[in-house]
Write a protein that holds these residues in place. Structure first.
Motif, PDB file in Angstrom:
ATOM      1  N   GLU A  48      33.024   0.149 -37.147  1.00 35.03           N
ATOM      2  CA  GLU A  48      31.965  -0.714 -37.687  1.00 35.03           C
ATOM      3  C   GLU A  48      31.359  -0.122 -38.959  1.00 35.03           C
ATOM      4  OE1 GLU A  48      29.148  -1.075 -34.516  1.00 35.03           O
ATOM      5  OE2 GLU A  48      30.528  -2.239 -33.267  1.00 35.03           O
ATOM      6  N   GLN A  49      31.155   1.182 -38.975  1.00 32.52           N
ATOM      7  CA  GLN A  49      30.524   1.830 -40.119  1.00 32.52           C
ATOM      8  C   GLN A  49      31.438   1.885 -41.339  1.00 32.52           C
ATOM      9  OE1 GLN A  49      29.404   5.588 -38.402  1.00 32.52           O
ATOM     10  NE2 GLN A  49      27.356   4.849 -37.869  1.00 32.52           N
ATOM     11  N   THR A  50      32.732   1.840 -41.117  1.00 31.79           N
ATOM     12  CA  THR A  50      33.665   1.938 -42.234  1.00 31.79           C
ATOM     13  C   THR A  50      34.327   0.611 -42.562  1.00 31.79           C
ATOM     14  OG1 THR A  50      35.429   2.661 -40.736  1.00 31.79           O
ATOM     15  CG2 THR A  50      34.135   4.387 -41.838  1.00 31.79           C
ATOM     16  N   ALA A  51      33.835  -0.463 -41.985  1.00 30.93           N
ATOM     17  CA  ALA A  51      34.380  -1.786 -42.286  1.00 30.93           C
ATOM     18  C   ALA A  51      34.108  -2.109 -43.756  1.00 30.93           C
ATOM     19  CB  ALA A  51      33.738  -2.837 -41.383  1.00 30.93           C
ATOM     20  N   PRO A  52      35.022  -2.829 -44.418  1.00 27.81           N
ATOM     21  CA  PRO A  52      34.849  -3.124 -45.842  1.00 27.81           C
ATOM     22  C   PRO A  52      33.494  -3.746 -46.190  1.00 27.81           C
ATOM     23  CG  PRO A  52      37.028  -3.775 -45.123  1.00 27.81           C
ATOM     24  CD  PRO A  52      36.258  -3.353 -43.894  1.00 27.81           C
ATOM     25  N   GLN A  53      33.000  -4.668 -45.365  1.00 27.13           N
ATOM     26  CA  GLN A  53      31.713  -5.295 -45.679  1.00 27.13           C
ATOM     27  C   GLN A  53      30.573  -4.296 -45.570  1.00 27.13           C
ATOM     28  OE1 GLN A  53      33.685  -6.182 -43.153  1.00 27.13           O
ATOM     29  NE2 GLN A  53      32.555  -6.512 -41.284  1.00 27.13           N
ATOM     30  N   THR A  54      30.669  -3.322 -44.664  1.00 29.08           N
ATOM     31  CA  THR A  54      29.632  -2.299 -44.521  1.00 29.08           C
ATOM     32  C   THR A  54      29.647  -1.359 -45.713  1.00 29.08           C
ATOM     33  OG1 THR A  54      29.879  -2.410 -42.131  1.00 29.08           O
ATOM     34  CG2 THR A  54      28.718  -0.502 -43.000  1.00 29.08           C
ATOM     35  N   ILE A  55      30.830  -0.960 -46.140  1.00 27.36           N
ATOM     36  CA  ILE A  55      30.953  -0.071 -47.299  1.00 27.36           C
ATOM     37  C   ILE A  55      30.412  -0.773 -48.540  1.00 27.36           C
ATOM     38  CG2 ILE A  55      32.602   1.130 -48.795  1.00 27.36           C
ATOM     39  CD1 ILE A  55      32.192   2.450 -46.060  1.00 27.36           C
ATOM     40  N   GLY A  56      30.735  -2.050 -48.701  1.00 25.43           N
ATOM     41  CA  GLY A  56      30.237  -2.809 -49.841  1.00 25.43           C
ATOM     42  C   GLY A  56      28.720  -2.896 -49.838  1.00 25.43           C
ATOM     43  N   MET A  57      28.148  -3.121 -48.661  1.00 22.12           N
ATOM     44  CA  MET A  57      26.695  -3.204 -48.534  1.00 22.12           C
ATOM     45  C   MET A  57      26.055  -1.871 -48.909  1.00 22.12           C
ATOM     46  SD  MET A  57      24.406  -4.051 -45.154  1.00 22.12           S
ATOM     47  CE  MET A  57      24.940  -2.568 -44.346  1.00 22.12           C
ATOM     48  N   ALA A  58      26.637  -0.771 -48.447  1.00 24.33           N
ATOM     49  CA  ALA A  58      26.092   0.542 -48.758  1.00 24.33           C
ATOM     50  C   ALA A  58      26.175   0.819 -50.250  1.00 24.33           C
ATOM     51  CB  ALA A  58      26.837   1.628 -47.977  1.00 24.33           C
ATOM     52  N   SER A  59      27.266   0.402 -50.863  1.00 19.95           N
ATOM     53  CA  SER A  59      27.402   0.660 -52.290  1.00 19.95           C
ATOM     54  C   SER A  59      26.392  -0.146 -53.087  1.00 19.95           C
ATOM     55  CB  SER A  59      28.836   0.384 -52.717  1.00 19.95           C
ATOM     56  OG  SER A  59      28.953  -0.715 -53.528  1.00 19.95           O
ATOM     57  N   ARG A  60      26.147  -1.379 -52.673  1.00 25.55           N
ATOM     58  CA  ARG A  60      25.141  -2.191 -53.382  1.00 25.55           C
ATOM     59  C   ARG A  60      23.741  -1.651 -53.140  1.00 25.55           C
ATOM     60  NH1 ARG A  60      28.616  -5.946 -51.496  1.00 25.55           N
ATOM     61  NH2 ARG A  60      27.338  -6.487 -49.723  1.00 25.55           N
ATOM     62  N   ALA A  61      23.466  -1.211 -51.934  1.00 29.23           N
ATOM     63  CA  ALA A  61      22.112  -0.780 -51.587  1.00 29.23           C
ATOM     64  C   ALA A  61      21.780   0.623 -52.098  1.00 29.23           C
ATOM     65  CB  ALA A  61      21.928  -0.816 -50.072  1.00 29.23           C
ATOM     66  N   LEU A  62      22.786   1.482 -52.222  1.00 23.48           N
ATOM     67  CA  LEU A  62      22.517   2.868 -52.578  1.00 23.48           C
ATOM     68  C   LEU A  62      23.096   3.273 -53.929  1.00 23.48           C
ATOM     69  CD1 LEU A  62      23.307   4.437 -49.095  1.00 23.48           C
ATOM     70  CD2 LEU A  62      21.068   3.925 -50.058  1.00 23.48           C
ATOM     71  N   ALA A  63      24.368   3.042 -54.110  1.00 25.80           N
ATOM     72  CA  ALA A  63      25.040   3.546 -55.309  1.00 25.80           C
ATOM     73  C   ALA A  63      24.587   2.827 -56.573  1.00 25.80           C
ATOM     74  CB  ALA A  63      26.549   3.451 -55.145  1.00 25.80           C
ATOM     75  N   TRP A  64      24.515   1.505 -56.526  1.00 24.80           N
ATOM     76  CA  TRP A  64      24.178   0.767 -57.739  1.00 24.80           C
ATOM     77  C   TRP A  64      22.787   1.132 -58.279  1.00 24.80           C
ATOM     78  CZ3 TRP A  64      26.647  -1.100 -61.527  1.00 24.80           C
ATOM     79  CH2 TRP A  64      26.035  -1.975 -62.424  1.00 24.80           C
ATOM     80  N   PRO A  65      21.749   1.138 -57.457  1.00 24.42           N
ATOM     81  CA  PRO A  65      20.431   1.549 -57.979  1.00 24.42           C
ATOM     82  C   PRO A  65      20.446   2.972 -58.539  1.00 24.42           C
ATOM     83  CG  PRO A  65      20.167   0.445 -55.879  1.00 24.42           C
ATOM     84  CD  PRO A  65      21.636   0.652 -56.071  1.00 24.42           C
ATOM     85  N   ALA A  66      21.196   3.861 -57.911  1.00 24.22           N
ATOM     86  CA  ALA A  66      21.268   5.236 -58.408  1.00 24.22           C
ATOM     87  C   ALA A  66      21.944   5.274 -59.776  1.00 24.22           C
ATOM     88  CB  ALA A  66      22.029   6.113 -57.415  1.00 24.22           C
ATOM     89  N   LEU A  67      22.992   4.491 -59.943  1.00 20.12           N
ATOM     90  CA  LEU A  67      23.667   4.442 -61.237  1.00 20.12           C
ATOM     91  C   LEU A  67      22.756   3.863 -62.318  1.00 20.12           C
ATOM     92  CD1 LEU A  67      27.216   3.315 -60.104  1.00 20.12           C
ATOM     93  CD2 LEU A  67      26.586   5.528 -61.083  1.00 20.12           C
TER      94      LEU A  67
END
Length: 60
Positions: free
Chosen positions: A28-47
């Motif tokens: 569940e934690q590594t499902a594509p939709q979960t990874i995408g959500m994490a990248s939008r929620a964490l990585a994008w604001p940091a960038l």
């Protein structure tokens, strides 16, 4: 496979079996939709913060 064979060679008493349900939780934690959500929620604001520090002209 190699690691599994090496662990079995050490003896079954030395093996650690994770609790039931761990495999499902990891899936569940590594499902594509979960990874995408994490990248939008964490990585994008940091960038964006990093870009602001380097040169905020991209916002204009």
């Amino acid at each position: 496979m190699k690691t599994q064979v090496q662990k079995l060679a050490a003896g079954r008493d030395n093996l650690h079996t994770p609790p039931a349900g761990v495999d499902q939780k990891v899936a569940e934690q590594t499902a594509p939709q979960t990874i995408g959500m994490a990248s939008r929620a964490l990585a994008w604001p940091a960038l964006l913060r990093k870009l602001d520090r380097i040169d905020d002209s991209f916002r204009r």
